[in-house]
Motif scaffolding. Structure first.
Motif, short mmCIF file in Angstrom:
data_model
loop_
_atom_site.label_atom_id
_atom_site.label_comp_id
_atom_site.label_asym_id
_atom_site.label_seq_id
_atom_site.Cartn_x
_atom_site.Cartn_y
_atom_site.Cartn_z
N GLY A 1 0.82 -1.21 0.00
CA GLY A 1 0.00 0.00 0.00
C GLY A 1 0.85 1.26 0.00
N LEU A 2 1.93 1.24 0.80
CA LEU A 2 2.81 2.41 0.87
C LEU A 2 3.57 2.60 -0.43
CD1 LEU A 2 4.17 1.86 4.49
CD2 LEU A 2 2.61 3.65 3.76
N LEU A 3 4.02 1.48 -1.02
CA LEU A 3 4.81 1.57 -2.26
C LEU A 3 3.96 2.01 -3.44
CD1 LEU A 3 6.90 -1.72 -1.93
CD2 LEU A 3 7.80 0.59 -1.78
N SER A 4 2.69 1.59 -3.44
CA SER A 4 1.85 1.85 -4.62
C SER A 4 0.87 3.00 -4.40
CB SER A 4 1.06 0.59 -4.97
OG SER A 4 0.17 0.29 -3.90
N SER A 5 0.93 3.61 -3.21
CA SER A 5 -0.03 4.66 -2.83
C SER A 5 -1.47 4.18 -2.94
CB SER A 5 0.15 5.92 -3.70
OG SER A 5 1.47 6.35 -3.64
N SER A 6 -1.69 2.89 -2.65
CA SER A 6 -3.06 2.37 -2.63
C SER A 6 -3.59 2.47 -1.21
CB SER A 6 -3.08 0.88 -3.04
OG SER A 6 -2.43 0.70 -4.24
N SER A 7 -4.90 2.43 -1.08
CA SER A 7 -5.51 2.51 0.25
C SER A 7 -5.24 1.21 1.02
CB SER A 7 -7.01 2.72 0.11
OG SER A 7 -7.67 2.27 1.26
N ILE A 8 -4.61 1.35 2.19
CA ILE A 8 -4.30 0.16 2.99
C ILE A 8 -5.61 -0.46 3.50
CG2 ILE A 8 -3.16 -0.65 5.12
CD1 ILE A 8 -1.02 1.53 4.56
N GLY A 9 -6.58 0.38 3.80
CA GLY A 9 -7.88 -0.12 4.25
C GLY A 9 -8.52 -0.99 3.17
N ASP A 10 -8.49 -0.54 1.92
CA ASP A 10 -9.05 -1.31 0.81
C ASP A 10 -8.30 -2.63 0.62
OD1 ASP A 10 -10.90 0.61 0.38
OD2 ASP A 10 -10.08 1.36 -1.51
N LEU A 11 -6.98 -2.57 0.77
CA LEU A 11 -6.17 -3.78 0.60
C LEU A 11 -6.54 -4.80 1.68
CD1 LEU A 11 -2.75 -2.14 -0.22
CD2 LEU A 11 -3.90 -3.80 -1.67
N PHE A 12 -6.70 -4.32 2.92
CA PHE A 12 -7.08 -5.22 4.02
C PHE A 12 -8.44 -5.86 3.73
CE2 PHE A 12 -4.52 -3.50 7.91
CZ PHE A 12 -3.35 -3.89 7.28
N LEU A 13 -9.38 -5.03 3.27
CA LEU A 13 -10.72 -5.57 3.01
C LEU A 13 -10.68 -6.55 1.84
CD1 LEU A 13 -12.86 -2.33 3.43
CD2 LEU A 13 -12.86 -4.32 4.93
N ALA A 14 -9.86 -6.23 0.82
CA ALA A 14 -9.77 -7.10 -0.35
C ALA A 14 -9.10 -8.44 0.00
CB ALA A 14 -9.00 -6.41 -1.47
N GLY A 15 -8.34 -8.46 1.08
CA GLY A 15 -7.65 -9.70 1.47
C GLY A 15 -8.55 -10.67 2.23
N MET A 16 -9.74 -10.20 2.62
CA MET A 16 -10.59 -11.04 3.47
C MET A 16 -11.11 -12.29 2.76
SD MET A 16 -12.57 -8.13 5.58
CE MET A 16 -13.20 -8.99 6.97
N VAL A 17 -11.68 -12.10 1.56
CA VAL A 17 -12.26 -13.24 0.85
C VAL A 17 -11.17 -14.26 0.46
CG1 VAL A 17 -13.52 -13.96 -1.22
CG2 VAL A 17 -14.28 -11.97 0.07
N PRO A 18 -10.04 -13.82 -0.12
CA PRO A 18 -8.99 -14.82 -0.42
C PRO A 18 -8.52 -15.56 0.84
CG PRO A 18 -8.48 -12.74 -1.49
CD PRO A 18 -9.67 -12.49 -0.64
N GLY A 19 -8.43 -14.85 1.97
CA GLY A 19 -8.01 -15.49 3.22
C GLY A 19 -8.98 -16.60 3.61
#
Lengths: 154, 428
Positions: free
Chosen positions: B162-180
């Motif tokens: 998220g820091l490297l790509s300037s993406s929203s860390i919150g969105d990344l966390f939420l997007a990781g839920m289903v794959p997890g």
């Protein structure tokens, strides 16, 4: 010399512990201040950035002491003891060269920042930029210390 | 940027890394060489080490490390294992299911695959061996299920991405839920199939009272991911603030509730934990100059040209990058792979029309799978050492879990909505 080494280790460990404690306290204070008292401290983020820069370099120094920096060992683990020792020496020399360059580059960047201050914090910008020359000097000290240790061992 | 300039930057980087130099020294040496050859002002090097991390958001990294370390030391492992055991211990192959589910639950407080594998493996592998599971199987299931940790929120690799790509860390966390969750389900099915075939034992079914009791014991620890993700998605706290809230919560739990450590031990734990994160932080500080040179020399265009010469289809491009990341994941720590490859591949990905959040989760998932893929997989080595068996024994038992993980990866790659509906739902 062993006493000096222990003293440097102790000072850096205490400093690192103080930095991370301060970071936790300030960052948490920001959250509490905003939600409980409706006020945030404008200087807090600037101070955190300064402490963070020092935290990174201090931890990098202690990590080199413990040989804990991330590295790839697939090829080097297959080397003979003599070749591994030679490679370690080359690594130390090149790293020292690199540190000297970054040290002077760090001084150069400090020179460019002379007279500038943080917007909300009554500190010069060099409070964070000085972490680079100081950090590289300490890092070089640890490399030299390891080199001397290895030399004495062999 | 011409190919030679690109090679001048990357060849020394990979060369020094192959020679076993610390990653951040390799990056620094490669950049110094490049700066010298191409006559770029040298003071930029000094500045870049501060500018690379000159942002309050970067504090999220040590905070998440710290929260995970504090939770591990507070003695939550036993509580988590007890709780998951009451849920799935009665199914055939009980302990292997406990292993998977515990990793899923544990990931909510840790965010690091190595930490999860060590904490859970050191308790469960000896217990599994005692119940007749082969050491290779015990190690393989531990290694495979520890990959859930960095996908399910909170996740340190996702914070770094998220820091490297300037993406929203919150969105990344939420997007990781289903794959997890999918990884957990697929691994549970695989371990059930093997357990049924080999007739691995099951524990007696826990009564509802026992389940509720175990849940009660673990409840406060289970709240941690809710505090982090809930705080971020409701906008109450930023990702960095969520990290520091988690740290304070973990300190209170460890000191006063679980009594896993004392006030006197706290400074030592803080120092040790910041050293653990320091391994990554100095690499990220070194990325400042590397990313600047990559951007300044327009290396993204060169990589873009390379990929679009092969195909302009975004799925082909994504598959090629994923293939490349799998190899990286086999060889190197995921964070190093992220800091080197994200600045290079992100322009290609965005110009191909791939969502950076989708790409982030797929990238971290790929790197994690690389960690359990032979011949190198670092998590396989860790599992083998915890189970006291050979690397080959673990590899032999890993194939079905690898298949399960690759199936999840394929789903995540080609059905982006599977990941993105959660962040989209919250943002709408």
């Amino acid at each position: 010399m062993a006493k000096v080494n222990r003293l440097v280790d102790w000072i850096l460990s205490v400093f690192l512990g103080a930095c991370i404690t301060a970071l936790v306290v300030i960052a948490f204070g920001q959250v509490i201040g905003r939600y409980m008292f409706g006020a945030s401290f404008s200087w807090a983020e600037d101070l955190c950035v300064v402490l963070f820069a020092w935290t990174i370099w201090t931890s990098a120094c202690l990590l080199i002491r413990d040989g804990r920096h991330l590295k790839l060992t697939i090829l080097t683990s297959k080397l003979s003891q003599t070749n591994a020792r030679r490679l370690k020496l080359i690594e130390a020399v090149l790293t020292l060269g690199f540190l000297v360059i970054v040290f002077f580059a760090g001084l150069g960047s400090m020179e460019a920042m002379v007279g500038m201050e943080f917007t909300a914090l009554p500190l010069p910008l060099n409070a964070k930029f000085s972490s680079v020359p100081v950090g590289t000097a300490l890092f070089a000290y640890y490399i030299l210390r390891r080199l001397i240790g290895d030399w004495k061992e062999n | 940027m011409d190919i030679w300039a690109f090679a001048t930057l990357l060849a020394p980087l990979f060369g020094f890394m192959a020679l076993g130099f610390p990653v951040f020294v390799s990056m620094g040496l490669a950049c110094v060489l490049f700066v010298t050859i191409y006559d770029i002002p040298i003071y930029l090097i000094g500045m870049s080490y501060v500018r690379g991390v000159d942002n309050f958001t970067y504090l999220a990294i040590p905070f998440y490390f710290l929260a995970g370390d504090l939770m591990n030391r507070s003695g939550i492992t036993d509580r988590m294992l007890q709780f998951t055991s009451t849920l799935v211990g009665h199914i055939r192959g009980g302990l292997s299911h406990v292993n998977i589910l515990a990793n899923m639950v544990f990931s909510g407080v840790s965010g690091s695959a190595m930490a999860d594998a060590s904490a859970i493996g050191s308790v469960l592998i000896p217990a599994m061996k005692k119940e007749g599971y082969t050491p290779g199987y015990s190690a393989a299931i531990t290694a495979a299920s520890s990959t859930i940790g960095p996908i399910f929120p909170p996740s340190i690799p996702l914070v770094v991405y998220g820091l490297l790509s300037s993406s929203s860390i919150g969105d990344l966390f939420l997007a990781g839920m289903v794959p997890g969750v999918l990884m957990c389900i697929f691994l549970l099915i695989s371990s059930y199939l093997i357990s049924r075939k080999r007739k691995y034992p099951a524990h007696p079914r826990a009564s509802l009272r026992q389940v509720v009791q175990a849940f009660g014991h673990a409840f406060l620890a289970l709240l941690m991911p809710l505090i982090i993700v809930g705080g971020m998605t409701t906008g109450i706290v930023t990702p960095t603030e969520a990290g520091v809230v988690a740290v304070v919560y973990a300190i209170i739990l460890g000191l006063f509730v679980y009594k896993g450590f004392t006030l006197r031990q706290l400074p030592g734990i803080l120092t040790e934990s910041v050293l653990n994160s320091g391994v990554i932080l100095i690499i990220i500080a070194s990325t400042g100059l590397f990313a600047y040179l990559v951007a300044e020399m327009q290396a993204g265009e060169l990589i873009n040209e390379f990929f679009t010469n092969i195909s302009t289809n975004k799925w082909v491009i994504l598959s090629l990058i994923v293939g490349f990341f799998i190899i990286w994941g086999c060889l190197l720590d995921p964070i190093t792979a992220l800091v080197v490859m994200v600045p290079l591949t992100l322009p290609v990905v965005t110009s191909a029309g791939i969502d950076p959040v989708h790409f982030g989760v797929v990238t971290v998932l790929t790197l994690m799978i690389g960690g359990v893929t032979p011949p190198m997989g670092i998590l396989v080595f860790l599992g083998a050492s915890l189970a006291n068996c050979s690397f080959e024994e673990v590899v032999k038992e890993s194939w079905i879990f690898l298949l399960a993980l690759f199936l999840v990866l394929a789903l995540c790659m080609f059905v982006p909505d599977l990941l993105l509906w959660v962040p989209n739902y919250y943002s709408s």
